[in-house]
Design a protein around this motif. Structure first.
Motif, short mmCIF file in Angstrom:
data_model
loop_
_atom_site.label_atom_id
_atom_site.label_comp_id
_atom_site.label_asym_id
_atom_site.label_seq_id
_atom_site.Cartn_x
_atom_site.Cartn_y
_atom_site.Cartn_z
N PRO A 1 12.40 -14.47 -1.08
CA PRO A 1 11.91 -13.17 -0.06
C PRO A 1 11.94 -13.41 0.83
N GLU A 2 11.92 -14.93 1.32
CA GLU A 2 12.09 -15.49 2.74
C GLU A 2 13.72 -15.66 3.16
N TYR A 3 14.82 -15.24 2.07
CA TYR A 3 15.65 -15.24 2.86
C TYR A 3 16.38 -14.10 3.05
N THR A 4 16.77 -14.68 5.09
CA THR A 4 18.01 -13.38 5.20
C THR A 4 18.57 -12.64 4.76
N LEU A 5 19.60 -11.34 5.36
CA LEU A 5 20.34 -11.29 4.49
C LEU A 5 21.96 -11.65 4.64
N GLU A 6 21.90 -12.96 5.50
CA GLU A 6 22.78 -13.17 6.29
C GLU A 6 22.25 -14.68 5.27
N GLU A 7 21.78 -14.76 4.77
CA GLU A 7 21.67 -16.04 3.67
C GLU A 7 21.99 -15.59 1.99
N ALA A 8 22.06 -14.37 1.88
CA ALA A 8 21.83 -13.86 0.54
C ALA A 8 23.06 -13.33 0.62
N GLU A 9 23.77 -12.94 1.57
CA GLU A 9 25.06 -12.51 2.01
C GLU A 9 25.51 -14.32 1.71
N ARG A 10 25.33 -15.15 2.12
CA ARG A 10 26.65 -16.48 1.97
C ARG A 10 25.97 -17.41 0.38
N VAL A 11 25.22 -16.91 -0.18
CA VAL A 11 24.99 -17.72 -1.36
C VAL A 11 26.06 -16.48 -1.98
N ARG A 12 26.00 -15.07 -2.26
CA ARG A 12 26.63 -13.87 -2.90
C ARG A 12 27.78 -14.48 -2.77
N MET A 13 28.52 -14.63 -1.49
CA MET A 13 30.30 -14.41 -1.29
C MET A 13 30.50 -15.98 -2.54
N ALA A 14 29.75 -17.87 -1.82
CA ALA A 14 30.03 -18.64 -2.58
C ALA A 14 30.49 -18.51 -3.98
N LEU A 15 28.61 -17.95 -4.85
CA LEU A 15 29.48 -17.43 -6.12
C LEU A 15 30.44 -16.62 -6.73
#
Length: 136
Positions: free
Chosen positions: A64-78
């Motif tokens: 939950p502490e992940y920002t939208l940008e961090e979550a998007e970075r993880v999603r795009m990398a995967l």
């Protein structure tokens, strides 16, 4: 009398013929499905992991502490990693290794910060190397 016997035998043959045709069509459909799975199995695997596991389960389970940008970075990398796997730029072992790791991480329906970082480290380690002339 011979004519009566011949007409009585024909309906039986037609009934058996329909069953035989049904069996041929059914087995043809099974053979076609197996051939598609054989030739397109990897693409199907990658598509389902991208659309259902990464887009839905991984993104929802991120800390939950992940920002939208961090979550998007993880999603795009995967997603990029699986796309590289579809283009044969990533080994099958690495692709299925990441998938198994994600499966184990999602066993409790949440991803810790350490698990997310471990996923990103695996992706960075096994991602296709950029060639020197491309500027990537």
């Amino acid at each position: 009398m011979t004519t009566a016997v011949d007409t009585a035998a024909r309906p039986r043959a037609r009934k058996g013929r329909g069953f035989f045709l049904t069996l041929i069509i059914g087995s043809g459909a099974v053979i076609l499905a197996l051939a598609l799975l054989f030739f397109m199995g990897k693409r199907f695997f990658i598509f389902t992991w991208q659309k259902f596991v990464i887009e839905k389960a991984v993104v929802r389970a991120l800390p939950p502490e992940y920002t939208l940008e961090e979550a998007e970075r993880v999603r795009m990398a995967l997603l990029a990693f699986y796309d590289a796997g579809a283009r044969h730029e990533v080994s099958d072992e690495a692709l299925y290794g990441l998938s198994q790791g994600i499966k184990e991480i999602l066993a409790d329906n949440r991803i810790t910060t350490a698990e997310a970082e471990a996923m990103m480290a695996f992706v960075a380690e096994h991602a296709p190397k950029a060639t020197a002339g491309t500027g990537r």
